[in-house]
Design an enzyme around this catalytic site. Structure first.
Site, PDB file in Angstrom:
ATOM      1  CB  SER A   1      -2.391   0.253 -10.206  1.00 36.60           C
ATOM      2  OG  SER A   1      -2.246   0.876  -8.956  1.00 36.60           O
ATOM      3  N   GLY A   2      -3.027  -1.904  -7.864  1.00 31.07           N
ATOM      4  CA  GLY A   2      -3.958  -2.562  -6.950  1.00 31.07           C
ATOM      5  C   GLY A   2      -5.418  -2.145  -7.104  1.00 31.07           C
TER       6      GLY A   2
ATOM      7  CG  HIS B   1      -2.079  -0.925   1.135  1.00 33.59           C
ATOM      8  ND1 HIS B   1      -2.565  -1.641   2.206  1.00 33.59           N
ATOM      9  CD2 HIS B   1      -2.861  -1.243   0.075  1.00 33.59           C
ATOM     10  CE1 HIS B   1      -3.610  -2.358   1.813  1.00 33.59           C
ATOM     11  NE2 HIS B   1      -3.800  -2.137   0.522  1.00 33.59           N
TER      12      HIS B   1
ATOM     13  CG  HIS C   1      -7.889  -1.817  -3.878  1.00 28.78           C
ATOM     14  ND1 HIS C   1      -7.524  -0.590  -3.385  1.00 28.78           N
ATOM     15  CD2 HIS C   1      -6.775  -2.585  -3.817  1.00 28.78           C
ATOM     16  CE1 HIS C   1      -6.247  -0.621  -3.049  1.00 28.78           C
ATOM     17  NE2 HIS C   1      -5.779  -1.825  -3.290  1.00 28.78           N
TER      18      HIS C   1
ATOM     19  CG  ASP D   1     -10.297  -5.953  -5.569  1.00 29.98           C
ATOM     20  OD1 ASP D   1     -11.509  -6.048  -5.344  1.00 29.98           O
ATOM     21  OD2 ASP D   1      -9.831  -5.510  -6.634  1.00 29.98           O
TER      22      ASP D   1
ATOM     23  CG  ASP E   1      -1.296   2.349   5.653  1.00 28.40           C
ATOM     24  OD1 ASP E   1      -1.424   2.210   6.889  1.00 28.40           O
ATOM     25  OD2 ASP E   1      -1.260   3.457   5.092  1.00 28.40           O
TER      26      ASP E   1
ATOM     27  CE  LYS F   1       3.216   1.566  -4.053  1.00 23.31           C
ATOM     28  NZ  LYS F   1       1.824   1.514  -3.587  1.00 23.31           N
TER      29      LYS F   1
ATOM     30  CG  ASP G   1      -4.546  -5.826  -4.337  1.00 19.71           C
ATOM     31  OD1 ASP G   1      -4.066  -5.949  -3.217  1.00 19.71           O
ATOM     32  OD2 ASP G   1      -4.451  -4.796  -5.015  1.00 19.71           O
TER      33      ASP G   1
ATOM     34  CB  THR H   1       0.210  -4.478  -7.304  1.00 20.35           C
ATOM     35  OG1 THR H   1       0.992  -4.079  -6.175  1.00 20.35           O
ATOM     36  CG2 THR H   1      -0.710  -5.622  -6.915  1.00 20.35           C
ATOM     37  N   GLY H   2       1.098  -2.910  -9.879  1.00 20.83           N
ATOM     38  CA  GLY H   2       1.715  -1.923 -10.759  1.00 20.83           C
ATOM     39  C   GLY H   2       2.659  -0.910 -10.136  1.00 20.83           C
ATOM     40  CB  THR H   3       2.150   1.973  -7.862  1.00 20.74           C
ATOM     41  OG1 THR H   3       0.957   2.234  -8.604  1.00 20.74           O
ATOM     42  CG2 THR H   3       2.892   3.264  -7.644  1.00 20.74           C
ATOM     43  CB  THR H   4       4.103  -2.581  -5.538  1.00 26.82           C
ATOM     44  OG1 THR H   4       3.098  -2.101  -4.654  1.00 26.82           O
ATOM     45  CG2 THR H   4       5.132  -3.393  -4.758  1.00 26.82           C
TER      46      THR H   4
HETATM   47  O1  LIG Z   1      -3.139  -1.263  -3.774  1.00 33.40           O
HETATM   48  C1  LIG Z   1      -2.261  -2.073  -3.621  1.00 33.40           C
HETATM   49  C2  LIG Z   1      -2.451  -3.200  -2.715  1.00 33.40           C
HETATM   50  O2  LIG Z   1      -3.767  -3.391  -2.289  1.00 33.40           O
HETATM   51  C3  LIG Z   1      -0.985  -1.944  -4.318  1.00 33.40           C
HETATM   52  O3  LIG Z   1      -1.169  -1.417  -5.607  1.00 33.40           O
HETATM   53  P1  LIG Z   1       0.000  -0.613  -6.295  1.00 33.40           P
HETATM   54  O4  LIG Z   1       1.237  -1.442  -6.216  1.00 33.40           O
HETATM   55  O5  LIG Z   1      -0.419  -0.391  -7.708  1.00 33.40           O
HETATM   56  O6  LIG Z   1       0.156   0.673  -5.519  1.00 33.40           O
END
Ligand SMILES: O=C(CO)COP(=O)(O)O
Length: 122
Positions: free
Chosen positions: A54-55, A9, A87, A90, A80, A13, A60, A35-38
């Site tokens: 992205s989550g 989250h 989401h 999810d 977090d 990060k 997810d 996941t995308g941004t991670t």
């Molecule tokens: O939202 C997330 C996990 O629930 C992570 O998504 P991102 O990696 O895209 O921020």
């Protein structure tokens, strides 16, 4: 090759990046999916990763699908607990799928370290 999923989250990060930097040598030996941004943060450490959506828009859920297909050795999810996430259903689904299929999932850095150390003990 063994595959590990990394998810964080936004509020976690920085801790996730610290964790990756402390464990680069181990993580270089496995395939990573994120996941995308991670995933962008993972790549900034020099590690390679397969980036999913992205989550909040399905990432997810994509990681959960891999878990359901038993394609993951573990999931390291830097959650977090103080944040609000659109989401959240999810996120709950991902954790449920891990329990259904007995896939190890860490939801904080301390557990992530224990899981990773156990995975590489031999
Ligand atoms: O939202 C997330 C996990 O629930 C992570 O998504 P991102 O990696 O895209 O921020």
């Amino acid at each position: 090759m063994k595959k590990i999923a990394i998810i964080a989250h936004d509020g976690k990060k920085p801790e996730m990046v610290n964790f990756l930097n402390r464990n680069l040598e181990k993580l270089k030996k496995v395939e990573l999916v994120a996941t995308g941004t991670t995933g962008t943060h993972v790549e900034n450490t020099g590690l390679k990763t397969d980036k999913k959506l992205s989550g909040p828009i399905g990432g997810d859920a994509q990681i959960a699908a891999l878990a359901a297909e038993k394609k993951l050795s573990m999931i390291l999810f830097f959650r977090d607990p103080l944040g609000k996430h659109p989401h959240e259903p999810d996120v709950q689904m991902l954790m449920r799928i891990c329990d259904v299929h007995n896939i190890p999932i860490a939801t904080n850095p301390a557990t992530a370290q224990l899981l990773l150390d156990a995975f590489f003990k031999d």
